[in-house]
Design a protein around this motif. Sequence first.
Motif, PDB file in Angstrom:
ATOM      1  N   PRO A 150     110.225  84.021  66.562  1.00 22.65           N
ATOM      2  CA  PRO A 150     109.179  84.925  67.073  1.00 22.65           C
ATOM      3  C   PRO A 150     108.006  84.152  67.673  1.00 22.65           C
ATOM      4  O   PRO A 150     107.714  83.017  67.278  1.00 22.65           O
ATOM      5  CB  PRO A 150     108.732  85.701  65.825  1.00 22.65           C
ATOM      6  N   GLU A 151     107.336  84.787  68.591  1.00 24.59           N
ATOM      7  CA  GLU A 151     106.223  84.168  69.322  1.00 24.59           C
ATOM      8  C   GLU A 151     105.123  83.663  68.390  1.00 24.59           C
ATOM      9  O   GLU A 151     104.559  82.593  68.615  1.00 24.59           O
ATOM     10  CB  GLU A 151     105.644  85.183  70.316  1.00 24.59           C
ATOM     11  N   ASP A 152     104.816  84.396  67.314  1.00 29.48           N
ATOM     12  CA  ASP A 152     103.737  83.962  66.421  1.00 29.48           C
ATOM     13  C   ASP A 152     104.077  82.644  65.733  1.00 29.48           C
ATOM     14  O   ASP A 152     103.188  81.822  65.484  1.00 29.48           O
ATOM     15  CB  ASP A 152     103.385  85.057  65.405  1.00 29.48           C
ATOM     16  N   GLN A 153     105.358  82.401  65.448  1.00 26.28           N
ATOM     17  CA  GLN A 153     105.747  81.133  64.844  1.00 26.28           C
ATOM     18  C   GLN A 153     105.608  79.987  65.844  1.00 26.28           C
ATOM     19  O   GLN A 153     105.140  78.901  65.493  1.00 26.28           O
ATOM     20  CB  GLN A 153     107.177  81.198  64.313  1.00 26.28           C
ATOM     21  N   LEU A 154     105.997  80.245  67.084  1.00 28.17           N
ATOM     22  CA  LEU A 154     105.853  79.222  68.123  1.00 28.17           C
ATOM     23  C   LEU A 154     104.372  78.899  68.342  1.00 28.17           C
ATOM     24  O   LEU A 154     103.996  77.717  68.454  1.00 28.17           O
ATOM     25  CB  LEU A 154     106.495  79.687  69.429  1.00 28.17           C
ATOM     26  N   GLU A 155     103.541  79.931  68.382  1.00 28.79           N
ATOM     27  CA  GLU A 155     102.109  79.725  68.596  1.00 28.79           C
ATOM     28  C   GLU A 155     101.468  78.931  67.461  1.00 28.79           C
ATOM     29  O   GLU A 155     100.635  78.055  67.706  1.00 28.79           O
ATOM     30  CB  GLU A 155     101.399  81.074  68.752  1.00 28.79           C
ATOM     31  N   SER A 156     101.858  79.227  66.212  1.00 28.61           N
ATOM     32  CA  SER A 156     101.263  78.491  65.091  1.00 28.61           C
ATOM     33  C   SER A 156     101.672  77.021  65.142  1.00 28.61           C
ATOM     34  O   SER A 156     100.869  76.134  64.834  1.00 28.61           O
ATOM     35  CB  SER A 156     101.649  79.119  63.749  1.00 28.61           C
ATOM     36  N   THR A 157     102.905  76.752  65.567  1.00 28.00           N
ATOM     37  CA  THR A 157     103.354  75.369  65.669  1.00 28.00           C
ATOM     38  C   THR A 157     102.648  74.649  66.805  1.00 28.00           C
ATOM     39  O   THR A 157     102.235  73.487  66.657  1.00 28.00           O
ATOM     40  CB  THR A 157     104.883  75.318  65.852  1.00 28.00           C
ATOM     41  N   LEU A 158     102.479  75.323  67.936  1.00 32.26           N
ATOM     42  CA  LEU A 158     101.755  74.720  69.060  1.00 32.26           C
ATOM     43  C   LEU A 158     100.303  74.420  68.683  1.00 32.26           C
ATOM     44  O   LEU A 158      99.761  73.365  69.044  1.00 32.26           O
ATOM     45  CB  LEU A 158     101.814  75.641  70.285  1.00 32.26           C
ATOM     46  N   MET A 159      99.671  75.334  67.947  1.00 29.69           N
ATOM     47  CA  MET A 159      98.304  75.105  67.500  1.00 29.69           C
ATOM     48  C   MET A 159      98.246  73.889  66.573  1.00 29.69           C
ATOM     49  O   MET A 159      97.329  73.072  66.650  1.00 29.69           O
ATOM     50  CB  MET A 159      97.734  76.332  66.781  1.00 29.69           C
ATOM     51  N   ALA A 160      99.245  73.759  65.696  1.00 28.47           N
ATOM     52  CA  ALA A 160      99.287  72.618  64.777  1.00 28.47           C
ATOM     53  C   ALA A 160      99.418  71.310  65.557  1.00 28.47           C
ATOM     54  O   ALA A 160      98.763  70.315  65.216  1.00 28.47           O
ATOM     55  CB  ALA A 160     100.441  72.779  63.791  1.00 28.47           C
ATOM     56  N   ILE A 161     100.231  71.306  66.600  1.00 25.01           N
ATOM     57  CA  ILE A 161     100.374  70.106  67.431  1.00 25.01           C
ATOM     58  C   ILE A 161      99.043  69.768  68.095  1.00 25.01           C
ATOM     59  O   ILE A 161      98.594  68.612  68.055  1.00 25.01           O
ATOM     60  CB  ILE A 161     101.487  70.296  68.479  1.00 25.01           C
TER      61      ILE A 161
END
Length: 175
Positions: A150-161
């Motif tokens: 899901p998009e929210d999981q991708l976004e949280s990972t991108l924010m972490a990076i």
Amino acid sequence: MSYIQGYDPDTLREIVDPHRCRERLDEIGGQRNLPAMLERVWLLKVLDDLDEALTVADAAVRQARMAGTRRDLLRARILHATVLQFRGSYAAAIAEMTTCAAEAEGQGWSSIAAFALEHRGKAHFDAGDYDSARADFKRALFLRQESEAPEDQLESTLMAIDTTERRRAEASIAV
């Protein structure tokens, strides 16, 4: 229902509404089924009741080991490791998440492997090892993209990076 309202861009911790989390804890009560126990662990963790979270996490791992599937056990172990991380036991958390990520990847369970790697990255981040954190977040992103997360999981990972790269830059300037 998700209780996560976002992620703190400096700490990578979940932002939650404590009142809603406490209400949910009251609703769950002392239920002993594995999903309820895992939810209780997470709620206790984000509410910073780490001693109780660890006690319930230990019980959840035991229950998953006796009556759950291998996937259930991995999820319980990863959640247990996140409690260790919040308590500052980074080495123990990282070791447990490493084992879980390797098993999940070996089984082809990309979403569980990504979950373990993202949380291992957060443990590295908390420990100040930004290179390892970044590597874990990038691997988690790849697995999540591959499994069409899901998009929210991708976004949280991108924010972490992004946060990790900012911290790495700050750390290199400070040296």
